[in-house]
Design a protein around this motif. Structure first.
Motif, mmCIF file in Angstrom:
data_model
loop_
_atom_site.group_PDB
_atom_site.id
_atom_site.type_symbol
_atom_site.label_atom_id
_atom_site.label_comp_id
_atom_site.label_asym_id
_atom_site.label_seq_id
_atom_site.Cartn_x
_atom_site.Cartn_y
_atom_site.Cartn_z
ATOM 1 N N LYS A 88 17.223 -7.862 13.357
ATOM 2 C CA LYS A 88 16.432 -6.635 13.279
ATOM 3 C C LYS A 88 15.791 -6.522 11.901
ATOM 4 N N HIS A 89 14.518 -6.121 11.908
ATOM 5 C CA HIS A 89 13.761 -5.962 10.670
ATOM 6 C C HIS A 89 12.808 -4.791 10.852
ATOM 7 N N LEU A 90 12.811 -3.883 9.896
ATOM 8 C CA LEU A 90 11.940 -2.711 9.933
ATOM 9 C C LEU A 90 11.249 -2.578 8.592
ATOM 10 N N ASP A 91 9.943 -2.426 8.619
ATOM 11 C CA ASP A 91 9.145 -2.226 7.414
ATOM 12 C C ASP A 91 8.425 -0.898 7.566
ATOM 13 N N LEU A 92 8.748 0.070 6.693
ATOM 14 C CA LEU A 92 8.137 1.388 6.718
ATOM 15 C C LEU A 92 7.231 1.510 5.494
ATOM 16 N N ILE A 93 5.933 1.446 5.693
ATOM 17 C CA ILE A 93 4.990 1.532 4.584
ATOM 18 C C ILE A 93 4.699 3.008 4.340
ATOM 19 N N VAL A 94 5.038 3.468 3.136
ATOM 20 C CA VAL A 94 4.928 4.896 2.830
ATOM 21 C C VAL A 94 3.699 5.236 1.988
ATOM 22 N N SER A 95 3.097 4.247 1.359
ATOM 23 C CA SER A 95 1.844 4.492 0.639
ATOM 24 C C SER A 95 1.092 3.182 0.514
ATOM 25 N N THR A 96 -0.211 3.286 0.522
ATOM 26 C CA THR A 96 -1.022 2.089 0.365
ATOM 27 C C THR A 96 -2.352 2.450 -0.279
ATOM 28 N N SER A 97 -2.790 1.581 -1.168
ATOM 29 C CA SER A 97 -4.050 1.781 -1.872
ATOM 30 C C SER A 97 -4.559 0.425 -2.346
ATOM 31 N N PRO A 98 -5.855 0.165 -2.213
ATOM 32 C CA PRO A 98 -6.386 -1.101 -2.721
ATOM 33 C C PRO A 98 -6.277 -1.204 -4.238
ATOM 34 N N ILE A 99 -6.164 -0.067 -4.914
ATOM 35 C CA ILE A 99 -6.071 -0.066 -6.375
ATOM 36 C C ILE A 99 -4.641 -0.262 -6.840
ATOM 37 N N SER A 100 -3.701 0.447 -6.221
ATOM 38 C CA SER A 100 -2.335 0.422 -6.729
ATOM 39 C C SER A 100 -1.352 -0.351 -5.852
ATOM 40 N N GLY A 101 -1.790 -0.897 -4.730
ATOM 41 C CA GLY A 101 -0.900 -1.662 -3.867
ATOM 42 C C GLY A 101 -0.172 -0.776 -2.874
#
Length: 155
Positions: A88-101
């Motif tokens: 089992k693998h879970l990836d929860l992306i909580v913020s994203t920006s082309p400037i800050s990653g």
């Protein structure tokens, strides 16, 4: 007038960069999402739910999709990637920006991550930014078993 506008824009840019680079806080809702996905994983027909596209990909599981989307919204999760293939693998992306990653919280049943694991994530990010402006992929272990906080940036 132009100076005031330029100053306001500069302040907003600095505030945005400060917020975007701020360490994320682990939330109990992330564990609840994992438990829910694990409880229904024998009923789902795909491994990945991205950006609310679940219903289009899985029309037969609309109730499931709505439940996951609601949990994501309540937990402030931008994107969710779940796999129950071998482990089992879970990836929860909580913020994203082309400037800050991007910032994410990852659960890995076997303790492995695609990103390099480091002892101190924030310190390692600062050091990596000094030496590389192309690509940074790091994860730091959290106190919760199997959970990591991760940072990814590609220029």
């Amino acid at each position: 007038m132009k100076r005031k506008l330029a100053l306001v824009i500069a302040v907003l840019c600095v505030a945005y960069l400060w917020i975007a680079n701020k360490p994320a806080q682990f939330r109990a809702e992330y564990i609840a999402i994992l438990h829910y996905l694990n409880s229904v994983n024998d009923k789902i027909t795909i491994d990945v739910i991205v950006d609310g596209s679940c219903i289009e990909l899985m029309p037969e599981n609309q109730k499931f999709c709505h439940e996951v989307q609601q949990q994501m919204e309540e937990a402030g999760v931008y994107r969710l990637l779940y796999s129950n293939q071998e482990t089992k693998h879970l990836d929860l992306i909580v913020s994203t920006s082309p400037i800050s990653g991007s910032r994410s919280f990852v659960f890995s049943e076997n303790g492995e991550t695609e990103e390099t694991q480091v002892d101190n994530l924030e310190k390692s990010i600062k050091e990596a930014k000094k030496t590389s402006n192309l690509s940074i992929h790091l994860c730091g272990k959290l106190d919760q078993k199997g959970w990591f906080e991760c940072y990814n940036y590609d220029s």
